[in-house]
Design a protein around this motif. Structure first.
Motif, PDB file in Angstrom:
ATOM      1  N   UNK A  56       0.817  -1.213   0.000  1.00 48.66           N
ATOM      2  CA  UNK A  56       0.000   0.000   0.000  1.00 48.66           C
ATOM      3  C   UNK A  56       0.848   1.259   0.000  1.00 48.66           C
ATOM      4  N   UNK A  57       1.962   1.238   0.712  1.00 49.81           N
ATOM      5  CA  UNK A  57       2.868   2.385   0.735  1.00 49.81           C
ATOM      6  C   UNK A  57       3.459   2.616  -0.652  1.00 49.81           C
ATOM      7  N   UNK A  58       3.840   1.534  -1.324  1.00 45.70           N
ATOM      8  CA  UNK A  58       4.366   1.660  -2.686  1.00 45.70           C
ATOM      9  C   UNK A  58       3.299   2.252  -3.593  1.00 45.70           C
ATOM     10  N   UNK A  94       3.091   6.148  -5.816  1.00 48.73           N
ATOM     11  CA  UNK A  94       3.074   6.307  -7.276  1.00 48.73           C
ATOM     12  C   UNK A  94       1.710   6.685  -7.823  1.00 48.73           C
ATOM     13  N   UNK A  95       0.681   6.623  -6.989  1.00 46.16           N
ATOM     14  CA  UNK A  95      -0.665   6.940  -7.461  1.00 46.16           C
ATOM     15  C   UNK A  95      -0.700   8.359  -8.012  1.00 46.16           C
ATOM     16  N   UNK A  96      -1.459   8.533  -9.061  1.00 43.11           N
ATOM     17  CA  UNK A  96      -1.416   9.808  -9.770  1.00 43.11           C
ATOM     18  C   UNK A  96      -0.229   9.746 -10.705  1.00 43.11           C
ATOM     19  N   UNK A  97       0.427  10.793 -10.956  1.00 46.17           N
ATOM     20  CA  UNK A  97       1.637  10.811 -11.793  1.00 46.17           C
ATOM     21  C   UNK A  97       1.494   9.962 -13.061  1.00 46.17           C
ATOM     22  N   UNK A 108      10.484   3.047   4.427  1.00 45.19           N
ATOM     23  CA  UNK A 108       9.488   3.805   3.657  1.00 45.19           C
ATOM     24  C   UNK A 108      10.129   4.359   2.378  1.00 45.19           C
ATOM     25  N   UNK A 109      11.300   4.922   2.512  1.00 44.55           N
ATOM     26  CA  UNK A 109      12.001   5.489   1.360  1.00 44.55           C
ATOM     27  C   UNK A 109      12.297   4.402   0.326  1.00 44.55           C
ATOM     28  N   UNK A 110      12.746   3.240   0.781  1.00 42.07           N
ATOM     29  CA  UNK A 110      13.038   2.140  -0.149  1.00 42.07           C
ATOM     30  C   UNK A 110      11.779   1.641  -0.850  1.00 42.07           C
ATOM     31  N   UNK A 111      10.650   1.569  -0.131  1.00 45.27           N
ATOM     32  CA  UNK A 111       9.391   1.161  -0.752  1.00 45.27           C
ATOM     33  C   UNK A 111       8.969   2.168  -1.820  1.00 45.27           C
ATOM     34  N   UNK A 138       8.879   3.891  -7.871  1.00 45.75           N
ATOM     35  CA  UNK A 138       9.413   4.712  -8.961  1.00 45.75           C
ATOM     36  C   UNK A 138      10.141   3.838  -9.977  1.00 45.75           C
ATOM     37  N   UNK A 139      10.949   2.901  -9.496  1.00 43.90           N
ATOM     38  CA  UNK A 139      11.717   2.029 -10.395  1.00 43.90           C
ATOM     39  C   UNK A 139      10.795   1.159 -11.250  1.00 43.90           C
ATOM     40  N   UNK A 140       9.739   0.645 -10.662  1.00 42.08           N
ATOM     41  CA  UNK A 140       8.804  -0.206 -11.399  1.00 42.08           C
ATOM     42  C   UNK A 140       8.078   0.612 -12.470  1.00 42.08           C
ATOM     43  N   UNK A 141       7.671   1.818 -12.123  1.00 41.56           N
ATOM     44  CA  UNK A 141       6.989   2.668 -13.107  1.00 41.56           C
ATOM     45  C   UNK A 141       7.941   3.049 -14.235  1.00 41.56           C
ATOM     46  N   UNK A 142       9.174   3.389 -13.902  1.00 38.32           N
ATOM     47  CA  UNK A 142      10.154   3.726 -14.948  1.00 38.32           C
ATOM     48  C   UNK A 142      10.396   2.554 -15.886  1.00 38.32           C
ATOM     49  N   UNK A 143      10.506   1.338 -15.337  1.00 36.11           N
ATOM     50  CA  UNK A 143      10.701   0.162 -16.180  1.00 36.11           C
ATOM     51  C   UNK A 143       9.464  -0.099 -17.037  1.00 36.11           C
ATOM     52  N   UNK A 144       8.281   0.085 -16.473  1.00 34.17           N
ATOM     53  CA  UNK A 144       7.055  -0.102 -17.249  1.00 34.17           C
ATOM     54  C   UNK A 144       6.988   0.898 -18.402  1.00 34.17           C
ATOM     55  N   UNK A 145       7.402   2.125 -18.157  1.00 32.76           N
ATOM     56  CA  UNK A 145       7.408   3.136 -19.226  1.00 32.76           C
ATOM     57  C   UNK A 145       8.452   2.804 -20.293  1.00 32.76           C
TER      58      UNK A 145
END
Length: 178
Positions: A22-24, A28-31, A157-160, A165-172
């Motif tokens: 949920x924290x992850x 990333x929600x929005x953006x 929290x920061x690592x999550x 961010x890393x998953x979204x960048x890879x998906x893009x």
């Protein structure tokens, strides 16, 4: 728009795995990202049977994964590996669900060891052609890192959030048309 689906492989009502995912998702929600959470503790998913194509909620759950550009997989640590709940869901999934999909991994441990769990998850994702990002999060002694629903460890929290961010960048990268 990129869709990220998180899959929580825990059945516990107050699951640290689900809270971590949920924290992850919140980060990333929005953006330009749509998020979805599959809580395997709240679905009808019979034990996988290779001779039966569709059982319980499996058609809907696998469709949600297949339609996503990114998937976050989370599991509690059970006997130095992932939970049977996670494994059962993963058995329903194939390269049809994971090919060209960015994948992030989260493992929550009651004790101090989560490395083998993450390695087992990486290996099984590789087997279905998913693209696991190098960033991953293991949480030792997860019960000590939360106060109720609140994660109290800012480093985790920061690592999550960085995992998201890393998953979204890879998906893009995999889906530039999105």
């Amino acid at each position: 728009m990129i869709t990220v689906v998180a899959v929580s492989g825990s059945r516990r009502e107050r699951s640290y795995t689900r809270k971590s995912l949920g924290i992850v998702l919140d980060a990333i929600e929005g953006h330009g990202v749509a998020t979805d959470l599959i809580d395997l503790g709240a679905v009808d998913l019979p034990l996988y049977h290779p001779s039966v194509d569709e059982q319980g909620d499996s058609p809907e759950l696998t469709r949600r994964v297949r339609d996503a550009e990114a998937v976050l997989l989370g599991s509690p640590v059970y006997h130095d590996s992932y939970s049977s709940t996670f494994r059962n869901f993963h058995d329903y999934c194939s390269k049809d669900e994971f090919e060209n999909t960015a994948v992030g991994l989260v493992a929550t441990a009651g004790g101090g060891s989560y490395g083998a769990t993450l390695e087992h998850m990486r290996s099984t994702v590789r087997g279905v052609h998913g693209h696991t990002v190098p960033e991953q999060v293991g949480i030792r002694r997860a019960s000590r890192k939360f106060d109720g629903d609140t994660l109290t460890d800012e480093g985790i929290r920061s690592r999550l959030e960085e995992l998201g961010v890393a998953v979204v960048e890879e998906a893009r990268r995999l889906h530039p048309e999105r």
